[in-house]
Design a protein around this motif. Structure first.
Motif, PDB file in Angstrom:
ATOM      1  N   LYS A 292       0.889  -1.134   0.019  1.00 16.47           N
ATOM      2  CA  LYS A 292       0.040  -0.187  -0.137  1.00 16.47           C
ATOM      3  C   LYS A 292       0.972   1.170   0.299  1.00 16.47           C
ATOM      4  N   ILE A 293       2.059   1.213   0.665  1.00 20.27           N
ATOM      5  CA  ILE A 293       2.708   2.287   0.697  1.00 20.27           C
ATOM      6  C   ILE A 293       3.405   2.556  -0.545  1.00 20.27           C
ATOM      7  N   HIS A 294       3.970   1.614  -1.239  1.00 19.56           N
ATOM      8  CA  HIS A 294       4.547   1.640  -2.539  1.00 19.56           C
ATOM      9  C   HIS A 294       3.535   2.377  -3.425  1.00 19.56           C
ATOM     10  N   GLN A 295       2.180   1.782  -3.513  1.00 16.77           N
ATOM     11  CA  GLN A 295       1.184   2.268  -4.389  1.00 16.77           C
ATOM     12  C   GLN A 295       0.881   3.787  -4.057  1.00 16.77           C
ATOM     13  N   ALA A 296       1.002   4.139  -2.871  1.00 12.14           N
ATOM     14  CA  ALA A 296       0.589   5.573  -2.646  1.00 12.14           C
ATOM     15  C   ALA A 296       1.826   6.406  -3.001  1.00 12.14           C
ATOM     16  N   GLY A 297       2.894   5.929  -3.108  1.00 11.35           N
ATOM     17  CA  GLY A 297       4.129   6.609  -3.258  1.00 11.35           C
ATOM     18  C   GLY A 297       4.125   6.788  -4.980  1.00 11.35           C
ATOM     19  N   LYS A 298       4.028   5.842  -5.643  1.00 13.72           N
ATOM     20  CA  LYS A 298       3.849   5.830  -6.769  1.00 13.72           C
ATOM     21  C   LYS A 298       2.709   6.353  -7.503  1.00 13.72           C
ATOM     22  N   ALA A 299       1.825   6.867  -6.684  1.00 10.73           N
ATOM     23  CA  ALA A 299       0.609   7.603  -7.194  1.00 10.73           C
ATOM     24  C   ALA A 299       0.815   8.917  -7.065  1.00 10.73           C
ATOM     25  N   GLY A 300       1.941   9.353  -6.189  1.00  8.81           N
ATOM     26  CA  GLY A 300       2.020  10.763  -6.094  1.00  8.81           C
ATOM     27  C   GLY A 300       1.552  11.303  -4.745  1.00  8.81           C
ATOM     28  N   ALA A 301       1.311  10.508  -3.842  1.00 10.77           N
ATOM     29  CA  ALA A 301       0.924  10.928  -2.419  1.00 10.77           C
ATOM     30  C   ALA A 301       2.070  11.687  -1.882  1.00 10.77           C
ATOM     31  N   GLU A 302       1.500  12.535  -0.999  1.00  5.24           N
ATOM     32  CA  GLU A 302       2.460  13.315  -0.332  1.00  5.24           C
ATOM     33  C   GLU A 302       2.693  12.900   1.128  1.00  5.24           C
ATOM     34  N   GLY A 303       1.843  12.150   1.621  1.00  6.50           N
ATOM     35  CA  GLY A 303       1.772  11.409   2.993  1.00  6.50           C
ATOM     36  C   GLY A 303       0.658  10.331   3.027  1.00  6.50           C
ATOM     37  N   ILE A 304       1.100   9.499   3.731  1.00  9.01           N
ATOM     38  CA  ILE A 304       0.140   8.326   4.324  1.00  9.01           C
ATOM     39  C   ILE A 304      -0.550   8.749   5.661  1.00  9.01           C
ATOM     40  N   ALA A 305      -1.851   8.135   5.721  1.00 12.61           N
ATOM     41  CA  ALA A 305      -2.486   8.231   6.906  1.00 12.61           C
ATOM     42  C   ALA A 305      -2.671   6.793   7.418  1.00 12.61           C
ATOM     43  N   ILE A 306      -2.407   6.535   8.760  1.00  9.02           N
ATOM     44  CA  ILE A 306      -2.480   5.101   9.137  1.00  9.02           C
ATOM     45  C   ILE A 306      -3.408   5.346  10.581  1.00  9.02           C
ATOM     46  N   GLY A 307      -3.903   4.454  10.991  1.00 11.13           N
ATOM     47  CA  GLY A 307      -4.818   4.135  11.996  1.00 11.13           C
ATOM     48  C   GLY A 307      -4.333   3.097  12.998  1.00 11.13           C
ATOM     49  N   GLU A 308      -3.909   3.384  14.306  1.00 13.10           N
ATOM     50  CA  GLU A 308      -3.275   2.481  15.121  1.00 13.10           C
ATOM     51  C   GLU A 308      -3.674   2.598  16.475  1.00 13.10           C
ATOM     52  N   ASP A 309      -4.786   2.332  17.075  1.00  9.73           N
ATOM     53  CA  ASP A 309      -5.499   2.502  18.473  1.00  9.73           C
ATOM     54  C   ASP A 309      -4.607   1.675  19.366  1.00  9.73           C
ATOM     55  N   MET A 310      -3.606   2.210  20.195  1.00  9.21           N
ATOM     56  CA  MET A 310      -2.830   1.397  20.898  1.00  9.21           C
ATOM     57  C   MET A 310      -3.297   1.741  22.335  1.00  9.21           C
ATOM     58  N   GLY A 311      -3.969   2.687  22.755  1.00  8.49           N
ATOM     59  CA  GLY A 311      -4.288   2.975  24.153  1.00  8.49           C
ATOM     60  C   GLY A 311      -5.472   3.203  24.710  1.00  8.49           C
ATOM     61  N   THR A 312      -5.724   3.060  26.046  1.00  7.40           N
ATOM     62  CA  THR A 312      -6.934   3.046  26.581  1.00  7.40           C
ATOM     63  C   THR A 312      -6.734   4.685  27.322  1.00  7.40           C
ATOM     64  N   GLN A 313      -7.746   4.954  27.919  1.00  7.54           N
ATOM     65  CA  GLN A 313      -7.701   6.349  28.731  1.00  7.54           C
ATOM     66  C   GLN A 313      -6.729   6.709  29.564  1.00  7.54           C
ATOM     67  N   THR A 314      -6.038   5.431  30.129  1.00  2.00           N
ATOM     68  CA  THR A 314      -5.014   5.781  31.212  1.00  2.00           C
ATOM     69  C   THR A 314      -3.574   5.239  31.056  1.00  2.00           C
ATOM     70  N   GLY A 315      -3.503   4.545  29.701  1.00  2.00           N
ATOM     71  CA  GLY A 315      -2.120   3.992  29.248  1.00  2.00           C
ATOM     72  C   GLY A 315      -2.287   3.241  27.923  1.00  2.00           C
TER      73      GLY A 315
END
Length: 171
Positions: free
Chosen positions: A83-106
């Motif tokens: 996906k990163i290679h495809q975005a780069g070849k397509a001319g993207a200037e950035g990638i956005a990822i989503g990685e929810d790794m926390g709770t309210q406290t840690g």
């Protein structure tokens, strides 16, 4: 999806290597614009892997089956590499990822586990984005302060936190 580790060998990950997978992105990014061209490429390694085994089982796996977890992470990471290679070849200037790794406290796991399971892989994947000149935008819910320095080291350029009040903003 993976009820038993023996099923991991037969896991068929989506194939985003074919250029047609990015046809719409290439078309959109080829248009003249003064807007930043950000490719939203979906979740990320932890986001996807924890659902392949069920979240509660996955957390047990992180403690009891590190070799299998790392193999599963590699399968997921290869999808994002394409996906990163495809975005780069397509001319993207950035990638956005989503990685929810926390709770309210840690974090949902220890900083040591992050370093063991994710940091090197994220560094490699973010490095691919940077080779194309893209910025890395990372969304993450919860309180992840303990690994923010690691994420910066790995190559995150911009954080998007839906819960900024969980952070000591002056710090």
């Amino acid at each position: 999806v993976v009820r038993d580790w023996s099923e991991l060998e037969g896991l068929q990950a989506p194939d985003y290597a074919h250029p047609d997978c990015a046809a719409e992105m290439r078309a959109a990014f080829s248009q003249p614009t003064d807007k930043f061209k950000l490719a939203a490429i979906g979740g990320w390694v932890f986001d996807n892997a924890r659902y392949l085994r069920k979240m509660e089982v996955y957390f047990e796996d992180m403690a009891a089956s590190p070799d299998e977890v790392q193999r599963m992470h590699q399968i997921v990471a290869e999808v994002y590499e394409h996906k990163i290679h495809q975005a780069g070849k397509a001319g993207a200037e950035g990638i956005a990822i989503g990685e929810d790794m926390g709770t309210q406290t840690g974090l949902l796991f220890s900083p040591r586990m992050f370093r063991f399971y994710f940091k090197e892989m994220y560094t490699r994947l973010f490095g691919i984005a940077h080779e194309y000149g893209m910025k890395v935008f990372m969304h993450s819910c919860g309180q992840n302060w303990a690994i923010v320095p690691d994420l910066l080291d790995a190559g995150v350029d911009v954080f998007q936190f839906d819960q900024p009040a969980l952070y000591d903003m002056p710090k």
